[in-house]
Design a protein around this motif. Sequence first.
Motif, PDB file in Angstrom:
ATOM      1  N   ALA A 146      -6.829   8.145 -19.024  1.00 10.12           N
ATOM      2  CA  ALA A 146      -5.925   7.526 -19.994  1.00 10.12           C
ATOM      3  C   ALA A 146      -5.185   8.546 -20.847  1.00 10.12           C
ATOM      4  O   ALA A 146      -4.235   8.187 -21.540  1.00 10.12           O
ATOM      5  CB  ALA A 146      -6.707   6.576 -20.899  1.00 10.12           C
ATOM      6  N   THR A 147      -5.591   9.829 -20.806  1.00  8.97           N
ATOM      7  CA  THR A 147      -4.950  10.853 -21.623  1.00  8.97           C
ATOM      8  C   THR A 147      -4.525  12.029 -20.753  1.00  8.97           C
ATOM      9  O   THR A 147      -5.160  12.318 -19.735  1.00  8.97           O
ATOM     10  CB  THR A 147      -5.899  11.362 -22.723  1.00  8.97           C
ATOM     11  OG1 THR A 147      -6.994  12.064 -22.108  1.00  8.97           O
ATOM     12  CG2 THR A 147      -6.434  10.215 -23.567  1.00  8.97           C
ATOM     13  N   PRO A 148      -3.466  12.748 -21.155  1.00  3.84           N
ATOM     14  CA  PRO A 148      -3.046  13.918 -20.386  1.00  3.84           C
ATOM     15  C   PRO A 148      -4.106  15.007 -20.345  1.00  3.84           C
ATOM     16  O   PRO A 148      -4.184  15.772 -19.374  1.00  3.84           O
ATOM     17  CB  PRO A 148      -1.791  14.397 -21.129  1.00  3.84           C
ATOM     18  CG  PRO A 148      -1.323  13.237 -21.932  1.00  3.84           C
ATOM     19  CD  PRO A 148      -2.548  12.464 -22.280  1.00  3.84           C
ATOM     20  N   GLU A 149      -4.917  15.094 -21.396  1.00  7.19           N
ATOM     21  CA  GLU A 149      -5.937  16.138 -21.457  1.00  7.19           C
ATOM     22  C   GLU A 149      -7.091  15.884 -20.503  1.00  7.19           C
ATOM     23  O   GLU A 149      -7.818  16.821 -20.144  1.00  7.19           O
ATOM     24  CB  GLU A 149      -6.482  16.253 -22.885  1.00  7.19           C
ATOM     25  CG  GLU A 149      -5.463  16.712 -23.914  1.00  7.19           C
ATOM     26  CD  GLU A 149      -4.474  15.639 -24.307  1.00  7.19           C
ATOM     27  OE1 GLU A 149      -3.390  15.980 -24.816  1.00  7.19           O
ATOM     28  OE2 GLU A 149      -4.778  14.440 -24.094  1.00  7.19           O
ATOM     29  N   ALA A 150      -7.297  14.632 -20.092  1.00  7.62           N
ATOM     30  CA  ALA A 150      -8.408  14.291 -19.199  1.00  7.62           C
ATOM     31  C   ALA A 150      -7.901  13.395 -18.075  1.00  7.62           C
ATOM     32  O   ALA A 150      -8.208  12.201 -18.030  1.00  7.62           O
ATOM     33  CB  ALA A 150      -9.535  13.601 -19.975  1.00  7.62           C
TER      34      ALA A 150
END
Length: 460
Positions: free
Chosen positions: A62-66
């Motif tokens: 759900a996030t660019p970091e993960a």
Amino acid sequence: MRITLIGAGFSGSAAAGELARRAGPGVELCLVGQPESYGRGVAYGEARPEHLLNVRASDLGATPEAPGGFADWLNLTDRARGSYLPRLLFGEYLHAQLQAAVAGSTAAFSQIRHEAIAVERASAGFRVHLADGSDFLTDKVVLAVGALPPQPLAGVGPRLAVHPSYIGWPWQDGAIDAIAPDARLLIVGTGLTMADTVATLHKRGHRGPIVALSRHGLLPRAHGESAPVPVALPPAVLHALDSHAPRELLRALRNLAPVVDDWRSLVDALRPYLQAFWAGMPAPQRGAFVRHLRSYWEALRHRIAPQLAEELQALQESGQLQVRAGRLLRARRGDDAVEALIRERGGQRLHTERFDVLIRATGLDTDVERTTHPLIAHLRESGLVTADPLGLGLRTSPQFEALDRKGAAVRGLYAIGPLLRAQWWEITAVPELRVAARDLAERLLATAAAPRKPAAVALA
């Protein structure tokens, strides 16, 4: 400062999560959404068990970091991370991610499980009206309503439009479950919605013939069994992308395609460049693309799980499913059947065919000018938003701001999700949406004002 996000599907929930993780005391966040799909969205919260994701689990964080967050949440093995899982599972993941972000936030956070039906200017901000009759004030509004409700099919007669033999949306009120197993079906649309519809019919044991009709008669292409090997785009393709020249890009891709091992690698390699390419493309070329190339691109770009592709192929080979190119010109309710007047693509003659049920499965709708969505229609009529002339959502600035009927940016009114297709085109899939959610959250908080007295809200 209060920020209200309207729409609690992927776009709204992802943006709300980014805001919750970044905002501090003095910021009030409010996420408004339909109770039945809150935090999940229609695509994931109201899917059926047989409806599969069209992206590998490993790419659906759900996030660019993960980017692998979904697979991590499920503790999948290396092999399972490359699989295509039920969409319902992804809905549960989204809901869990949202609630975790809310629980860990130092900002105030209200979750309102009601439909927003109107947004009006009020003093320095906006007043949001809910379907239960309540309203509240907010400084900023983010429109994250997702795809718009499906519109009636052109040519459907008034008697048929209100008859059970016309299904305007396959998942409405169990309508598909009422179809007789031997019924003759005409499905208008041959994309992802049609594929899900046929999968559900097949699981229910449908035996009758199915005709799927669209202008080009193109089925979504299938993902490969394994992820394609990444490729670097050559100078000719990069030059065409930098020049915003669709004809030049098409020629370069045609020259490159025969020497690429997997065409999917080429399509995937284009994705990081497409938003900038589209944003710089002149309006006439955009219109030509939508009219002539959109169907072909979307069949290649929005692919389906290999197991679903095999199921559709088997149904075609058995003769139960026919995929045809043509137009439905008229459909009326006869004495005992749906009478459909069809023109085959490239043909001049019209012919009438009889079916027991007509199903509209034309998929993603972003036509703001013709929509019946109460909130978007209200904003359009009030002049706070304007429709893209190609039916690709709202006219917006590069900073996510809605443009009013005079073309001016409406300060404090933003959009995210499919309604941004006019600005970015490639903005309907998770990898692009999660980046947009992060960027929008940063922009909203960059102008954070001093705290003010909270306004009353109606909490579910």
